[in-house]
Scaffold this active site. Structure first.
Site, PDB file in Angstrom:
ATOM      1  N   SER A   8       0.811  -1.238  -0.013  1.00  0.00           N
ATOM      2  CA  SER A   8       0.037  -0.147   0.065  1.00  0.00           C
ATOM      3  C   SER A   8       0.877   1.183  -0.185  1.00  0.00           C
ATOM      4  O   SER A   8       0.385   2.393  -0.259  1.00  0.00           O
ATOM      5  CB  SER A   8      -0.973   0.074   1.204  1.00  0.00           C
ATOM      6  OG  SER A   8      -0.276   0.112   2.575  1.00  0.00           O
ATOM      7  N   GLY A   9       2.118   1.183   0.369  1.00  0.00           N
ATOM      8  CA  GLY A   9       2.940   2.226   0.274  1.00  0.00           C
ATOM      9  C   GLY A   9       3.219   2.548   1.983  1.00  0.00           C
ATOM     10  O   GLY A   9       4.081   3.304   2.395  1.00  0.00           O
ATOM     11  N   ASP A  12       3.291  -1.344   7.341  1.00  0.00           N
ATOM     12  CA  ASP A  12       2.941  -2.587   7.602  1.00  0.00           C
ATOM     13  C   ASP A  12       3.060  -3.633   6.607  1.00  0.00           C
ATOM     14  O   ASP A  12       3.642  -4.553   6.847  1.00  0.00           O
ATOM     15  CB  ASP A  12       1.289  -2.693   8.021  1.00  0.00           C
ATOM     16  CG  ASP A  12       1.027  -1.854   9.392  1.00  0.00           C
ATOM     17  OD1 ASP A  12       1.874  -1.844   9.989  1.00  0.00           O
ATOM     18  OD2 ASP A  12      -0.375  -1.261   9.560  1.00  0.00           O
ATOM     19  N   SER A  13       2.594  -3.047   5.245  1.00  0.00           N
ATOM     20  CA  SER A  13       2.671  -4.064   3.956  1.00  0.00           C
ATOM     21  C   SER A  13       4.185  -4.197   3.748  1.00  0.00           C
ATOM     22  O   SER A  13       4.475  -5.175   3.343  1.00  0.00           O
ATOM     23  CB  SER A  13       1.943  -3.660   2.963  1.00  0.00           C
ATOM     24  OG  SER A  13       2.242  -2.285   2.566  1.00  0.00           O
ATOM     25  N   LEU A  33      -2.665  -1.851  -5.296  1.00  0.00           N
ATOM     26  CA  LEU A  33      -3.994  -1.795  -6.043  1.00  0.00           C
ATOM     27  C   LEU A  33      -4.575  -0.288  -5.889  1.00  0.00           C
ATOM     28  O   LEU A  33      -4.864   0.331  -4.967  1.00  0.00           O
ATOM     29  CB  LEU A  33      -5.150  -2.285  -5.233  1.00  0.00           C
ATOM     30  CG  LEU A  33      -4.642  -3.927  -5.220  1.00  0.00           C
ATOM     31  CD1 LEU A  33      -5.888  -4.701  -4.514  1.00  0.00           C
ATOM     32  CD2 LEU A  33      -4.449  -4.652  -6.545  1.00  0.00           C
ATOM     33  N   CYS A 100     -14.528  -4.125   0.936  1.00  0.00           N
ATOM     34  CA  CYS A 100     -13.302  -3.881  -0.067  1.00  0.00           C
ATOM     35  C   CYS A 100     -12.303  -5.032   0.068  1.00  0.00           C
ATOM     36  O   CYS A 100     -11.768  -5.367  -0.795  1.00  0.00           O
ATOM     37  CB  CYS A 100     -12.560  -2.617   0.715  1.00  0.00           C
ATOM     38  SG  CYS A 100     -10.922  -2.158  -0.024  1.00  0.00           S
ATOM     39  N   CYS A 195     -10.867   2.564   3.475  1.00  0.00           N
ATOM     40  CA  CYS A 195      -9.703   2.256   2.741  1.00  0.00           C
ATOM     41  C   CYS A 195      -9.405   3.291   1.376  1.00  0.00           C
ATOM     42  O   CYS A 195      -8.450   3.599   1.189  1.00  0.00           O
ATOM     43  CB  CYS A 195      -9.602   0.950   2.209  1.00  0.00           C
ATOM     44  SG  CYS A 195     -11.084   0.274   1.378  1.00  0.00           S
TER      45      CYS A 195
END
Length: 354
Positions: A8-9, A12-13, A33, A100, A195
């Site tokens: 996501s930038g 966490d990811s 995405l 989502c 989101c």
């Protein structure tokens, strides 16, 4: 093993990607995405997703992994935004993040990628356990950050493809890892709220789609008009924020959709408005509850779970009886069921009883 990582930038990811690399996985490709809604963003004069992309690119460069941007804007509008708008129109309280995950991140994305992946990795705070091909969704170690509520409407097939490396870590530990390995986004703040909104305030999103319509604010107990509001769709049962009246705090207790009236009560009388029983429908069971297990429910995202009993009625309707009162039960919200730390699934709230 072929692995796709959703970036996501955010921190966490990015840490989730790092953990997978540290575990020795090689065949990794990252995906961003793009679900930003350009019309809604036009008036703030910038494209917030460009900052996301810059961080995604920097993280992938650091770890030498390829990435691809996938546009899911049309799918998002049709499958999530339209749902949220229609729910607001009829006075319900939507939960866009649940859909989502179900319809976009692990729905349209699964449909969109042509490559075959054995595992889809994200930075969600949750756990998935596999016991003899029986998949279980569980709460994360960090109960404050836990996102099992938003993952409750996934299917077992979707869950079987997922892996959440952050499930056994606290948020503080993830921040420490980000600093230790000098992630490009190590100091980036966590995203807040729904989101797809990012820098857009929720009320601004609602105003863009539904406009404003003046209506009365009435005290529940006396019937006295205390002020005006700009549309029932800006309010939900139990809401306190945004009611700018003296002699409060005031809470929303009821909405008259036909006449565009918001009923409120002050803090003393509000305590009498709590509900313990309500009906739910459109249930998604990941795993059905065990007959001998204690059941609890979450009415909204957060740490709190309330013990409950359920009764199966006709037409797939379930009656939920909470052990204690809740003061913000609203039609359209989702009630998510748990046994200990296992998320069993959830259902849409139909109406309150007593």
């Amino acid at each position: 093993m072929q692995i796709a990582v959703l970036l996501s930038g955010g921190v966490d990811s990015s840490v989730a990607l790092y953990i997978m690399i540290q575990k020795g996985y090689k065949n990794i490709k990252c995906y961003y995405l793009k679900i930003w809604l350009e019309d809604e963003l036009s008036y703030i004069g910038e494209c917030p997703w460009k900052e996301d992309i810059n961080y995604v690119e920097a993280v992938c460069k650091k770890f030498n992994v390829p990435y691809e941007i996938i546009s899911l804007q049309d799918e998002y509008y049709k499958r999530v935004v339209t749902y949220a708008i229609e729910e607001l129109k009829i006075g319900n309280t939507p939960s866009p993040d649940i859909f989502c995950n179900q319809r976009i991140k692990f729905g349209a994305f699964f449909d969109k990628i042509n490559e075959h992946y054995d595992l889809i990795v994200t930075g969600h705070y949750a756990k998935i356990e596999n016991k003899n091909d029986h998949y279980i969704l569980k709460q994360a170690k960090d109960k404050i950050k836990d996102q099992s509520y938003f993952l409750s409407h996934l299917s077992r097939k979707q869950i079987s493809k997922l892996h959440f490396p952050l499930g056994d870590l606290l948020k503080t530990e993830i921040r420490q890892i980000a600093q230790k390995i000098d992630l490009p986004n190590k100091n980036r703040k966590d995203s807040q709220g729904i989101c797809f909104l990012g820098k857009i305030k929720y009320d601004e999103f609602i105003k863009y789609h539904l406009g404003e319509l003046k209506g009365n604010i009435i005290e529940q107990e006396t019937g006295k008009i205390l002020g005006t509001h700009n549309g029932y769709w800006f309010f939900t049962i139990g809401q306190r924020k945004g009611i700018k009246l003296s002699h409060g705090p005031w809470f929303v207790t009821e909405k008259d959709i036909q006449n565009n009236i918001i009923y409120i009560s002050n803090s003393i009388n509000y305590l009498k408005q709590g509900k313990q029983q309500f009906l739910v429908h459109k249930t998604n069971w990941i795993n059905k509850p065990l007959n001998n297990g204690d059941l609890s429910a979450k009415i909204r995202h957060g740490e709190k779970k309330i013990k409950c009993k359920i009764e199966m009625l006709k037409n797939d309707i379930i009656k939920v009886d909470l052990e204690e009162k809740d003061y913000g039960i609203s039609p359209g919200q989702f009630c998510i069921f748990y046994q200990e730390d296992e998320c069993l699934g959830g259902a849409k709230i139909l109406k309150t009883l007593t």
